[in-house]
Design an enzyme around this catalytic site. Structure first.
Site, PDB file in Angstrom:
ATOM      1  N   ARG A  15     111.896  44.243  80.216  1.00 42.78           N
ATOM      2  CA  ARG A  15     111.335  42.875  80.275  1.00 42.78           C
ATOM      3  C   ARG A  15     109.816  42.924  80.405  1.00 42.78           C
ATOM      4  O   ARG A  15     109.120  42.041  79.897  1.00 42.78           O
ATOM      5  CB  ARG A  15     111.953  42.071  81.424  1.00 42.78           C
ATOM      6  N   SER A  42     110.183  35.781  85.844  1.00 47.65           N
ATOM      7  CA  SER A  42     111.166  36.861  85.765  1.00 47.65           C
ATOM      8  C   SER A  42     111.313  37.430  84.362  1.00 47.65           C
ATOM      9  O   SER A  42     111.528  38.624  84.184  1.00 47.65           O
ATOM     10  CB  SER A  42     112.540  36.351  86.232  1.00 47.65           C
ATOM     11  N   GLU A  63     118.785  25.100  79.354  1.00 48.68           N
ATOM     12  CA  GLU A  63     118.819  26.115  78.293  1.00 48.68           C
ATOM     13  C   GLU A  63     119.313  25.556  76.964  1.00 48.68           C
ATOM     14  O   GLU A  63     118.881  25.989  75.895  1.00 48.68           O
ATOM     15  CB  GLU A  63     119.717  27.291  78.714  1.00 48.68           C
ATOM     16  N   PHE A  88     122.520  32.829  80.779  1.00 43.29           N
ATOM     17  CA  PHE A  88     122.231  31.424  80.452  1.00 43.29           C
ATOM     18  C   PHE A  88     121.845  31.258  78.982  1.00 43.29           C
ATOM     19  O   PHE A  88     122.264  30.309  78.328  1.00 43.29           O
ATOM     20  CB  PHE A  88     121.122  30.899  81.369  1.00 43.29           C
TER      21      PHE A  88
END
Lengths: 316, 274
Positions: A15, A42, A63, A88
């Site tokens: 990430r 995040s 979402e 999600f």
């Protein structure tokens, strides 16, 4: 025998590599826009957000709307990267991904972080173990699971360069850096990282370094195995799979995902039609995750180097 | 700028609307299935949009400056197809192929198969979000186009609609104008019995939209409402309509949501629409 030069002295979360590469892409390509659903810290899209606030849309905790807006932006020539946690982005917004994005073959990139058990302590609600299966089942979507930060950067660049939807599956924790800066990513291409004749271990994502460790442990027992990194789950590198299935005669797949619908399924589906060989799938066996440290979870769900070694020995 | 609707044009649009209704019923009868009720209730709105309000180039359907229309209530595809055919996006003969294999006209709108369709819809609740994305892109690119969306009243029971409603107001999308086809009926019965959406205008106002209520079969009111969009906010036009409008035996009948007329019923309906 070792094929590629893999390093494993540094570590980096995929990430983090995503956030960094997205920022770099934003500087050279004005068509890149980024959406997030209140997780930009995040998912690391916050770096792009700070640099290009006019091209960043934080849609809040919504979402489904995020994926729909991304589809609309893509119709006007934007290249949207939409990020959230994998649970999600894929699960919550699946019908939106299906009908608004995939069906129309729109140029939307879903970059989802926090996939798999390695989310850790947050537990089952946040550990996507079925997202690859969901993404693979949709026509038009290419599915990528990078093994380290270097491969993530290359995959993000490639995803932005091709037309059409891409699912990028990224992780939360730091993982060892396997590749040098010259490493390239291409859809439908995997690489042999190590070569041996007794079996082929095919892995993706954070499991590739574990597969390499398992191969080293097996080598110490005199069992030489091939290790294939398969970051492109759809399309698969069918040529390479055929080659290693023929030369090794046995295949073990390794993934941080359910064995239903993930890498193991993809490889089994292909080989059982084209070149059936004995096969074992290391992955989560039809179960939800739970809270714990990533390492404890990998132990509890059978994803350790010892589990990989055991699967290989079962085939010998 | 959208010009006002003068009396001459209004009379012409009324004739177009009648022709739209005939085409809708013919194509659904020919297909043997489809959704007449919610197509007929939206005829005046779609007629006003395609024949007066929107800037379009049928010969260049992807003209970058064009206004966009998203049929969020995708099952009303026949009303959109009738408008696109009569406006010249494709030959009207294509309408006979509705819902058949290899036709450009799918059961629900398909942007990849049909010239002029801006977004594939059919799974309710998704269209408004895509319209928000189009409106954002238009503003980012400094383009003057507007994005129009047509929502079903039953459709706004979907949660995603309210996510999109919140976002459109948050982003101050004054280039987005939505119509609500408020015909009061959904598949299983009256909305008031299945799942009430009232007070509907108040809900959109509370979400930050410039909201007006009109008679959805009055072309003048439709055009004036579209002309009345305000700066800084998206516009919601709550259009009171009659499901099955224009055909006596279909009007306000829940059974005509998704059923094709028989040959005899079609003939009777066409007689009423001459």
């Amino acid at each position: 025998m070792r094929m590629g030069e893999y390093i494993m002295t540094k570590s980096e979360a995929t990430r983090d590599a995503y956030g960094e590469e997205l920022l770099a892409l934003g500087q050279v390509n004005e068509r890149i826009v980024v959406l997030d659903a209140d997780l930009s810290g995040s998912t690391r899209t916050s770096r792009f957000a700070r640099a290009f606030p006019e091209r960043f849309f934080n849609v809040g905790i919504a979402e489904q709307n995020m994926i729909g807006i991304a589809a609309g932006l893509a119709t006007a020539g934007k290249i949207p990267f939409a990020s959230s946690f994998a649970v999600f982005a894929l699960g919550r917004a699946y019908d939106q991904l299906r009908t608004s994005v995939a069906y129309n073959n729109l140029n939307v990139k879903i970059a989802a972080t926090h996939a798999g058990l390695s989310v850790g302590a947050d537990g089952a609600s946040h550990q996507a173990l079925e997202d690859i299966a969901l993404a693979r089942a949709l026509p038009n979507i290419r599915v990528v699971v990078p093994a380290d930060g270097v491969e993530t950067r290359a995959a993000v660049r490639t995803a932005a360069a091709v037309e059409g939807p891409v699912y990028l599956r990224l992780g939360r924790p730091k993982v060892p850096v396997l590749f040098g800066p010259e490493h390239e990513f291409a859809f439908g291409r995997g690489q042999k990282l190590r070569e041996g004749s007794r079996a082929a271990i095919v892995s993706c994502g954070v499991m590739t370094y574990r597969a390499l460790r398992a191969a080293e442990a097996l080598a110490r027992e005199g069992i030489e195995v091939t290790v294939v990194n398969m970051p492109s789950l759809k399309p698969l590198d069918e040529e390479l799979l055929l080659e290693v299935a023929r030369s090794c005669g046995a295949v073990v797949t390794v993934e941080e995902h359910s064995i239903i619908g993930g890498l193991g399924s993809a490889v089994a589906e292909f080989l059982s039609e084209e070149h059936p060989v004995p096969l074992r799938r290391v992955g989560v066996r039809d179960a939800f995750g739970r809270s714990g440290t990533p390492e404890d979870l990998f132990q509890a769900y059978g994803l350790t180097e010892a589990d990989i070694c055991r699967a290989v020995r079962e085939l010998l | 700028m959208i010009p006002p609707l003068d009396e001459d044009k209004r009379l012409r649009l009324e004739e177009v609307a009648r022709e739209m209704r005939r085409r809708i019923l013919e194509m659904i009868a020919e297909a043997g299935s489809g959704h007449p009720g919610g197509s007929l209730s939206a005829v005046e709105m779609v007629t006003a949009l395609y024949f007066h309000i929107m800037r379009l180039r049928p010969e260049d359907p992807l003209w970058p400056e064009r206004d966009r229309f998203v049929l969020s209530k995708g099952h009303a595809a026949p009303v959109l197809y009738a408008a696109l055919a009569l406006r010249g996006f494709f030959p009207p003969e294509e309408l006979r192929g509705l819902r058949r294999i290899d036709s450009i006209l799918q059961g629900h709108p398909d942007m990849k198969k049909t010239p002029g369709v801006e977004m594939s819809t059919g799974s309710l609740g998704q269209g408004l979000s895509t319209a928000v994305g189009m409106a954002l892109a238009g503003r980012m690119d400094g383009k003057g186009y507007r994005v129009y969306a047509l929502l079903g009243d039953g459709e706004i029971q979907e949660g995603q609609i309210w996510e999109a409603a919140m976002a459109a107001a948050h982003y101050r999308l004054d280039n987005l104008v939505a119509f609500l086809d408020f015909n009061g009926l959904q598949i299983d019965g009256p909305l008031e019995q299945v799942m009430s959406i009232t007070p509907v205008a108040d809900k959109w106002r509370a979400f930050g939209w410039h909201t007006v209520a009109i008679d959805g079969h009055d072309l003048q009111e439709i055009v004036e409402a579209a002309r009345g969009a305000v700066a800084g906010r998206p516009t919601m036009i709550v259009a009171r309509t009659v499901k099955g409008k224009g055909v006596s035996f279909m009007e306000d009948e829940v059974g005509w949501h998704g059923k094709a007329p028989s040959r005899e019923q079609l003939e009777q309906a066409l007689r009423e629409l001459t």
